[in-house]
Design an enzyme around this catalytic site. Sequence first.
Site, short mmCIF file in Angstrom:
data_model
loop_
_atom_site.label_atom_id
_atom_site.label_comp_id
_atom_site.label_asym_id
_atom_site.label_seq_id
_atom_site.Cartn_x
_atom_site.Cartn_y
_atom_site.Cartn_z
N ALA A 123 22.80 -0.05 38.08
CA ALA A 123 22.15 0.50 39.27
C ALA A 123 22.90 0.11 40.56
CB ALA A 123 20.70 0.05 39.33
N HIS A 124 22.36 0.63 41.68
CA HIS A 124 23.03 0.42 42.98
C HIS A 124 23.08 -1.05 43.37
CE1 HIS A 124 18.87 1.45 44.97
NE2 HIS A 124 18.83 0.35 44.26
N ASN A 125 24.23 -1.42 43.96
CA ASN A 125 24.47 -2.75 44.51
C ASN A 125 24.50 -3.87 43.47
OD1 ASN A 125 22.97 -1.18 46.96
ND2 ASN A 125 24.51 -2.62 47.73
#
Length: 341
Positions: free
Chosen positions: A240-242
């Site tokens: 997922a993001h980051n």
Amino acid sequence: MKFTAAQIAEILNGRVEGNPEVEVSELAKIEEGSEGSLTFLSNPKYTSFLYTTNASITIVNDEFEVEQPVNTTLIKVKDAYKAFSTLLEYYNQIKLNKSGIEQPSVISESATYGEGLYLGAFSYIGENVKLGDNVKIYPHSYIGDNVNIGDNVTVFPGVKVYSESLIGNNCTIHSGAIIGADGFGFSPGETGEYSKVPQIGNVIIEDNVDIGAGTTIDRATLGSTIIRKGVKLDNLIQIAHNVEIGENTAIAAQTGVAGSTKIGKNCLIGGQVGIAGHLNIGDRVKIQAQSGIGRDIKDDEMLQGSPAIGYSDYNKSYIHFKNLPKSMNILHQLEKKMKNG
């Protein structure tokens, strides 16, 4: 492409016993070897197949001595298993050593690329893309605007690399992987509806990373989702993001890592593991398959279960869990005895 026993022996620093001019053009298991194929014997369990195989050439260990006549030419090396692995890599390099630009394909005028480019048919290279030397992009792949790809990178068919992504040297991205899609960012409103939170970051993949088929790595909301050097990702993984994954960490299939979690170096994560968001996973952590991680993990922990607990604690607890019906039956009998005085 055909190779003689003499040529193979030279590549492997081995010696030939048999016909040095016999040729092979394919690789095979020893029990399935046929004329024109090359095989190997390293496990004594398979020794009997040496005397029945139809393979033209068989790689064996230096100390191996035949006990009856063989029809196959032998190449003796220090370590047959490692030698065969070397040949597999050599064979793979030859097989994948494509070059040239197939049509139809699209390369934007502002894109640049180095020597040895292979671009498969129906592929697209966006604006301001930079490709290094010996980049292989197989058919039906998409490379978005402002992507930077280093040297010796292989992108297999159907890969999608979204804009702004950065990919280092010596990386392999297998079919169907998606790099840089939007992170799962939505803001709930007062009446229950969701509003999209723009995902304006990117994905950074460092050197020597392998990404399996169907794996997705989301772009960051802000900043970068980072896959550090040497990371190995299996098929069908969601990053997922980051998220940040540390150097030389290996993750097996169907694992999901939620947003903003940081995973350390040299971790081993089994299949179907779920890792919650905003966590810190230490270095050298080992997580068994199908575990659920909902807390920060210190260096060198070994975990299993959902929610995951210490590996040894889980195994001890599982013994009691298996015996729970029996234990409950004993407990009920004791309760009856107490009631009956």
